[in-house]
Design a protein around this motif. Structure first.
Motif, PDB file in Angstrom:
ATOM      1  N   PHE A 183      -9.713  -6.708   3.530  1.00  0.00           N
ATOM      2  CA  PHE A 183     -10.246  -5.336   3.862  1.00  0.00           C
ATOM      3  C   PHE A 183      -9.644  -4.855   5.441  1.00  0.00           C
ATOM      4  N   PHE A 184      -9.452  -5.826   6.340  1.00  0.00           N
ATOM      5  CA  PHE A 184      -9.043  -5.281   7.377  1.00  0.00           C
ATOM      6  C   PHE A 184      -7.664  -5.006   7.463  1.00  0.00           C
ATOM      7  N   ALA A 185      -6.637  -5.383   6.551  1.00  0.00           N
ATOM      8  CA  ALA A 185      -5.463  -5.013   6.398  1.00  0.00           C
ATOM      9  C   ALA A 185      -5.318  -3.721   6.060  1.00  0.00           C
ATOM     10  N   ALA A 186      -6.350  -3.149   5.192  1.00  0.00           N
ATOM     11  CA  ALA A 186      -6.252  -1.588   4.606  1.00  0.00           C
ATOM     12  C   ALA A 186      -7.173  -0.820   5.444  1.00  0.00           C
ATOM     13  N   GLY A 187      -7.552  -1.263   6.883  1.00  0.00           N
ATOM     14  CA  GLY A 187      -8.319  -0.659   7.695  1.00  0.00           C
ATOM     15  C   GLY A 187      -9.773  -0.445   7.259  1.00  0.00           C
ATOM     16  N   THR A 188     -10.463  -1.198   6.566  1.00  0.00           N
ATOM     17  CA  THR A 188     -11.821  -1.039   6.052  1.00  0.00           C
ATOM     18  C   THR A 188     -12.660  -2.043   6.573  1.00  0.00           C
ATOM     19  N   PRO A 189     -13.550  -1.650   7.397  1.00  0.00           N
ATOM     20  CA  PRO A 189     -14.503  -2.495   8.110  1.00  0.00           C
ATOM     21  C   PRO A 189     -15.658  -3.030   7.066  1.00  0.00           C
ATOM     22  N   VAL A 190     -15.963  -4.140   7.445  1.00  0.00           N
ATOM     23  CA  VAL A 190     -17.027  -4.883   6.495  1.00  0.00           C
ATOM     24  C   VAL A 190     -18.274  -5.086   7.057  1.00  0.00           C
ATOM     25  N   ILE A 191     -19.419  -5.321   6.169  1.00  0.00           N
ATOM     26  CA  ILE A 191     -20.666  -5.587   6.423  1.00  0.00           C
ATOM     27  C   ILE A 191     -20.858  -6.934   5.925  1.00  0.00           C
ATOM     28  N   ALA A 192     -21.323  -7.851   6.837  1.00  0.00           N
ATOM     29  CA  ALA A 192     -21.220  -9.307   6.747  1.00  0.00           C
ATOM     30  C   ALA A 192     -22.385 -10.022   7.325  1.00  0.00           C
ATOM     31  N   PHE A 193     -22.691 -11.195   6.597  1.00  0.00           N
ATOM     32  CA  PHE A 193     -23.691 -11.981   7.216  1.00  0.00           C
ATOM     33  C   PHE A 193     -23.119 -12.869   8.455  1.00  0.00           C
ATOM     34  N   ASN A 194     -23.879 -12.947   9.460  1.00  0.00           N
ATOM     35  CA  ASN A 194     -23.523 -13.630  10.789  1.00  0.00           C
ATOM     36  C   ASN A 194     -23.208 -15.156  10.407  1.00  0.00           C
TER      37      ASN A 194
ATOM     38  N   PHE B 178     -12.595  -9.790 -15.602  1.00  0.00           N
ATOM     39  CA  PHE B 178     -11.930  -9.856 -14.258  1.00  0.00           C
ATOM     40  C   PHE B 178     -11.702  -8.472 -13.706  1.00  0.00           C
ATOM     41  N   PHE B 179     -11.923  -8.319 -12.349  1.00  0.00           N
ATOM     42  CA  PHE B 179     -11.916  -7.085 -11.810  1.00  0.00           C
ATOM     43  C   PHE B 179     -10.569  -6.645 -11.439  1.00  0.00           C
ATOM     44  N   VAL B 180      -9.806  -5.913 -12.100  1.00  0.00           N
ATOM     45  CA  VAL B 180      -8.368  -5.444 -11.649  1.00  0.00           C
ATOM     46  C   VAL B 180      -8.030  -4.749 -10.447  1.00  0.00           C
ATOM     47  N   ASP B 181      -8.875  -4.009  -9.992  1.00  0.00           N
ATOM     48  CA  ASP B 181      -8.731  -2.946  -8.998  1.00  0.00           C
ATOM     49  C   ASP B 181      -9.153  -3.516  -7.555  1.00  0.00           C
ATOM     50  N   GLY B 182      -9.218  -4.930  -7.437  1.00  0.00           N
ATOM     51  CA  GLY B 182      -9.586  -5.093  -5.966  1.00  0.00           C
ATOM     52  C   GLY B 182      -8.520  -4.924  -4.833  1.00  0.00           C
ATOM     53  N   PHE B 183      -7.417  -4.761  -5.300  1.00  0.00           N
ATOM     54  CA  PHE B 183      -6.340  -4.406  -4.195  1.00  0.00           C
ATOM     55  C   PHE B 183      -6.834  -2.881  -3.784  1.00  0.00           C
ATOM     56  N   VAL B 184      -6.836  -1.898  -4.706  1.00  0.00           N
ATOM     57  CA  VAL B 184      -6.757  -0.800  -4.135  1.00  0.00           C
ATOM     58  C   VAL B 184      -8.222  -0.278  -3.774  1.00  0.00           C
ATOM     59  N   CYS B 185      -9.195  -1.090  -4.172  1.00  0.00           N
ATOM     60  CA  CYS B 185     -10.556  -0.892  -3.511  1.00  0.00           C
ATOM     61  C   CYS B 185     -10.649  -1.341  -2.301  1.00  0.00           C
ATOM     62  N   ASN B 186     -10.025  -2.320  -1.924  1.00  0.00           N
ATOM     63  CA  ASN B 186      -9.902  -2.800  -0.379  1.00  0.00           C
ATOM     64  C   ASN B 186      -9.603  -1.729   0.440  1.00  0.00           C
ATOM     65  N   LEU B 187      -8.633  -0.623   0.038  1.00  0.00           N
ATOM     66  CA  LEU B 187      -8.322   0.594   0.726  1.00  0.00           C
ATOM     67  C   LEU B 187      -9.353   1.880   0.520  1.00  0.00           C
ATOM     68  N   ALA B 188      -9.403   1.789  -0.907  1.00  0.00           N
ATOM     69  CA  ALA B 188     -10.657   2.922  -1.241  1.00  0.00           C
ATOM     70  C   ALA B 188     -11.751   2.932  -0.574  1.00  0.00           C
ATOM     71  N   ALA B 189     -12.383   1.657   0.023  1.00  0.00           N
ATOM     72  CA  ALA B 189     -13.721   1.503   0.276  1.00  0.00           C
ATOM     73  C   ALA B 189     -14.085   1.880   1.729  1.00  0.00           C
ATOM     74  N   ASP B 190     -15.385   2.705   1.798  1.00  0.00           N
ATOM     75  CA  ASP B 190     -15.515   2.859   3.129  1.00  0.00           C
ATOM     76  C   ASP B 190     -16.197   1.513   3.753  1.00  0.00           C
ATOM     77  N   PHE B 191     -16.767   0.797   3.140  1.00  0.00           N
ATOM     78  CA  PHE B 191     -17.194  -0.538   3.878  1.00  0.00           C
ATOM     79  C   PHE B 191     -17.061  -1.523   2.681  1.00  0.00           C
TER      80      PHE B 191
ATOM     81  N   TYR C 231       0.959  -1.303   0.006  1.00  0.00           N
ATOM     82  CA  TYR C 231       0.004  -0.008  -0.045  1.00  0.00           C
ATOM     83  C   TYR C 231       1.012   1.163  -0.171  1.00  0.00           C
ATOM     84  N   LEU C 232       1.868   1.101   0.584  1.00  0.00           N
ATOM     85  CA  LEU C 232       2.792   2.564   0.805  1.00  0.00           C
ATOM     86  C   LEU C 232       3.486   2.781  -0.694  1.00  0.00           C
TER      87      LEU C 232
END
Length: 437
Positions: free
Chosen positions: A288-299, A258-271, A158-159
């Protein structure tokens, strides 16, 4: 196609076993990974017990034991394929099942020394509800350890990006996919396969109400490929086409590429969005967590083990969980998350908390190593344990202290790595839990 799968499993088992036997390789433990390797331990027991493999222990990893992921084979008519697999039929077929089904997962559980899976919760789930639960319960000490990611390497990556922070990454993604830059508009991202297991239909179904109710002040990216030959895939494609036609300024997806921006979107996403119908462990949440991005998930499964709801008593919340698998519960949980996003101090606190909850691969590796030594009835040796200190402004000196140094009595000086902008040192330690600073 089903007929071709079985010879493939036979070859996957016999080729490495034969190579070890002919080459005189003497493994102490053979690890078999999921149903494609389900015949390995059985062949070894039956045909290689006078070779270098005779004293090996076998450990079978289960990733997903849903009926669709057991590797079941349905031969035509009464065919048993003995001429292909050459094994006693009872190992592959449960005599109490009415259908003619060959099951390599059953074969693995009848021949291995122990089994493990990818989360503690999922271990409990399958021991209760799997069709193979009677075989799973035969083992007194089954093993489980949640998946992890290379946290340090991801942070370094990321850096190296021009979009190295959440805000700069978000502005880049907004500009690329929506032609607008506005940090106040929440960005929701799904990255993964468009399949029923991943619950993508829920995202497609709630998207329109979210967009309309928020006057188009929301952005949703659905990154993944759908199989248009599959009814579920076609349903999602139709919903996606509708959303892109009428709400292209708020919703983006291309289910054909194929979605090519998964890595940067992990960081860009608010959720991050993870409405999986079932998820034995999941690894996307850790991305997502490694980028500091919280998730909305099924329990469910490993998600309820690794995702701590903002409203829970956890000191390190990292997302939001919904417990009723429905349109309304998912939508309500997204709105609950958006309420936290609207309070900037709360949201920043959530991102900071989230960044500390990623499971590091080294932790998982230590768990597996302990289990393998337990199988061999020997003590776990000391291992090289890396300690890393990252910085924004370089200090002159960094000292490591902890339980293993008697704290301040024997500090260890850390070495500076100019290229990685950090201080690092490796210490030989027995396996265990340690406090350090």
């Amino acid at each position: 196609m089903l007929w071709l799968l079985h010879p493939g499993q036979v070859l996957m088992a016999l080729a490495p076993l034969t190579y070890c036997a002919v080459s005189g390789i003497t493994p102490s433990i053979v690890i078999t990974n999921d149903w494609p390797c389900g015949l390995v331990a059985t062949y070894a027991r039956m045909y290689y017990n006078t070779t270098s493999l005779k004293n090996a222990s076998f450990f079978h990893i289960i990733h997903n034991l849903d009926e669709c992921y057991e590797g079941r084979i349905y031969p035509e008519g009464d065919e048993k394929l003995e001429n292909v697999h050459g094994l006693p039929l009872y190992l592959l077929q449960d005599p109490y099942w009415k259908s003619n089904i060959l099951n390599p997962s059953r074969c693995a559980l009848l021949s291995t020394d122990n089994w493990g899976t990818v989360s503690n919760v999922y271990q409990d789930d399958i021991m209760r509800s799997s069709p193979l639960s009677p075989l799973l319960r035969r083992f007194p000490q089954p093993f489980s350890s949640p998946n992890g990611v290379f946290v340090y390497e991801k942070k370094i990556k990321y850096l190296t990006l021009s979009t190295r922070t959440h805000n700069t990454a978000k502005l880049y993604v907004q500009r690329k996919y929506f032609g607008i830059e506005n940090l106040n508009i929440p960005l929701l991202v799904f990255v993964g396969r468009i399949t029923e297991q991943k619950g993508v239909h829920l995202i497609c179904e709630v998207a329109e109400e979210l967009i309309v109710s928020r006057n188009r002040n929301i952005q949703i990216i659905l990154g993944g490929i759908a199989n248009e030959n599959d009814p579920y895939g076609r349903y999602c494609i139709n919903k996606i086409n509708h959303l892109r036609t009428y709400y292209g300024d708020c919703f983006w997806a291309n289910p054909y590429e194929f979605f090519v921006d998964g890595f940067v979107c992990n960081l860009a996403a608010d959720f991050g969005l993870m409405p999986s119908l079932f998820e034995p462990c999941g690894i996307v949440q850790d991305e997502f967590f490694a980028a500091g991005t919280p998730v909305i998930a099924f329990n469910t499964g490993g998600l309820k083990e690794t995702v701590s709801d903002w409203m829970s008593e956890s000191s390190t919340p990292n997302g939001f969980l919904f417990s009723g698998y429905s349109y309304r519960d998912f939508l309500n949980t997204i709105n609950r998350a958006l309420g936290v996003f609207a309070n900037k101090s709360d949201y920043e606190r959530l991102r900071e908390s989230t960044s500390h909850t990623t499971i590091e691969v080294a932790e998982q590796a230590r768990d597996y190593l302990s289990e393998f030594y337990r199988l061999q009835r020997c003590l776990l040796p000391n291992v090289q344990t890396p300690f890393v200190y990252e910085y924004e402004h370089r200090p002159n000196q960094v000292l490591l202290v902890g339980d293993f140094t008697e704290w301040a009595n024997h500090p260890i000086e850390m070495n500076h790595d100019e290229t990685k902008k950090c201080f690092i040192v490796s210490v030989m330690l027995p396996a265990g839990d340690y406090r350090y600073k």
